[in-house]
Design a protein around this motif. Structure first.
Motif, PDB file in Angstrom:
ATOM      1  N   GLY A  32       0.837  -1.189   0.000  1.00 29.52           N
ATOM      2  CA  GLY A  32       0.000   0.000   0.000  1.00 29.52           C
ATOM      3  C   GLY A  32       0.875   1.242   0.000  1.00 29.52           C
ATOM      4  N   ASP A  33       0.564   2.199  -0.837  1.00 32.03           N
ATOM      5  CA  ASP A  33       1.413   3.397  -0.904  1.00 32.03           C
ATOM      6  C   ASP A  33       1.285   4.277   0.339  1.00 32.03           C
ATOM      7  OD1 ASP A  33      -1.034   4.666  -1.382  1.00 32.03           O
ATOM      8  OD2 ASP A  33      -0.289   5.825  -3.083  1.00 32.03           O
ATOM      9  N   LYS A  34       0.312   4.010   1.183  1.00 30.68           N
ATOM     10  CA  LYS A  34       0.132   4.763   2.429  1.00 30.68           C
ATOM     11  C   LYS A  34       0.498   3.938   3.671  1.00 30.68           C
ATOM     12  CE  LYS A  34      -1.849   8.211   0.239  1.00 30.68           C
ATOM     13  NZ  LYS A  34      -0.989   9.196  -0.337  1.00 30.68           N
ATOM     14  N   ASP A  35       1.160   2.812   3.465  1.00 35.46           N
ATOM     15  CA  ASP A  35       1.522   1.926   4.568  1.00 35.46           C
ATOM     16  C   ASP A  35       2.670   2.545   5.368  1.00 35.46           C
ATOM     17  OD1 ASP A  35       2.294  -0.129   6.289  1.00 35.46           O
ATOM     18  OD2 ASP A  35       2.107  -1.678   4.759  1.00 35.46           O
ATOM     19  N   PRO A  59      -2.493   2.329  -4.837  1.00 32.46           N
ATOM     20  CA  PRO A  59      -2.655   3.722  -4.398  1.00 32.46           C
ATOM     21  C   PRO A  59      -3.750   3.844  -3.342  1.00 32.46           C
ATOM     22  CG  PRO A  59      -3.601   3.411  -6.580  1.00 32.46           C
ATOM     23  CD  PRO A  59      -2.934   2.113  -6.204  1.00 32.46           C
ATOM     24  N   GLU A  60      -3.552   4.806  -2.455  1.00 30.92           N
ATOM     25  CA  GLU A  60      -4.530   5.092  -1.395  1.00 30.92           C
ATOM     26  C   GLU A  60      -4.834   3.871  -0.539  1.00 30.92           C
ATOM     27  OE1 GLU A  60      -5.434   8.225  -0.765  1.00 30.92           O
ATOM     28  OE2 GLU A  60      -4.114   8.736  -2.445  1.00 30.92           O
ATOM     29  N   PRO A  65      -4.117  -4.387   2.617  1.00 32.80           N
ATOM     30  CA  PRO A  65      -4.833  -4.286   1.346  1.00 32.80           C
ATOM     31  C   PRO A  65      -5.982  -5.282   1.212  1.00 32.80           C
ATOM     32  CG  PRO A  65      -2.636  -5.174   0.992  1.00 32.80           C
ATOM     33  CD  PRO A  65      -2.709  -4.735   2.423  1.00 32.80           C
ATOM     34  N   GLN A  66      -5.858  -6.445   1.848  1.00 36.58           N
ATOM     35  CA  GLN A  66      -6.930  -7.436   1.748  1.00 36.58           C
ATOM     36  C   GLN A  66      -8.195  -6.978   2.460  1.00 36.58           C
ATOM     37  OE1 GLN A  66      -4.080  -7.779   3.396  1.00 36.58           O
ATOM     38  NE2 GLN A  66      -4.338  -8.946   5.284  1.00 36.58           N
ATOM     39  N   PRO A  70     -10.318  -5.135  -0.885  1.00 38.21           N
ATOM     40  CA  PRO A  70     -10.420  -6.590  -1.048  1.00 38.21           C
ATOM     41  C   PRO A  70     -10.652  -7.046  -2.484  1.00 38.21           C
ATOM     42  CG  PRO A  70     -12.386  -5.730   0.030  1.00 38.21           C
ATOM     43  CD  PRO A  70     -11.396  -4.600  -0.051  1.00 38.21           C
ATOM     44  N   ASP A  71     -11.462  -6.335  -3.252  1.00 44.12           N
ATOM     45  CA  ASP A  71     -11.731  -6.772  -4.622  1.00 44.12           C
ATOM     46  C   ASP A  71     -10.465  -6.732  -5.476  1.00 44.12           C
ATOM     47  OD1 ASP A  71     -14.376  -7.167  -3.946  1.00 44.12           O
ATOM     48  OD2 ASP A  71     -15.027  -5.219  -4.728  1.00 44.12           O
ATOM     49  N   ILE A  72      -9.712  -5.661  -5.358  1.00 44.30           N
ATOM     50  CA  ILE A  72      -8.473  -5.545  -6.136  1.00 44.30           C
ATOM     51  C   ILE A  72      -7.452  -6.578  -5.665  1.00 44.30           C
ATOM     52  CG2 ILE A  72      -6.502  -4.038  -6.622  1.00 44.30           C
ATOM     53  CD1 ILE A  72      -8.470  -1.663  -6.434  1.00 44.30           C
TER      54      ILE A  72
END
Length: 108
Positions: A32-35, A59-60, A65-66, A70-72
């Protein structure tokens, strides 16, 4: 291998980087770019250890991320499984893995 990232020593025979370098299964790393916990910039270390691994920076997205996307994330996982099913598993390279882990230890 990464599930123990906070508990295992980073280097040595059982270190994360040694084991990561020896990973044979096709791999996917979703960042994640915001991690703030494990920043996407950490990917450069994974590239050094597993150049064949697929890496995606969302992004964002933060550390999970899961949950956040979740869909991505599920789509990326499904794609990786499909592509991995069509490829043979590469041979292990433990000597190279140990040498790379040593190089990573010196650069840290």
């Amino acid at each position: 291998a990464l599930r123990q990232i906070y508990l295992d020593p980073p280097y040595g025979d059982r270190g994360l980087w040694t084991r990561l370098c020896e990973l044979q299964a096709p791999s996917l790393f979703v960042w994640g770019d915001k991690d703030a916990l494990v920043p996407a910039g950490f990917a450069r270390h994974v590239v050094a250890a597993l150049p064949e691994a697929r890496q995606v920076i969302l992004p964002e997205c933060g550390h999970v991320p899961q949950v956040e996307l979740p869909d991505i994330t599920n789509s990326l996982i499904a794609e990786r499984i499909e592509s991995a099913a069509a490829r043979p598993v590469p041979a292990r390279r433990p000597r190279i893995a140990r040498r790379l882990a040593g190089a990573l230890a010196r650069s840290a």
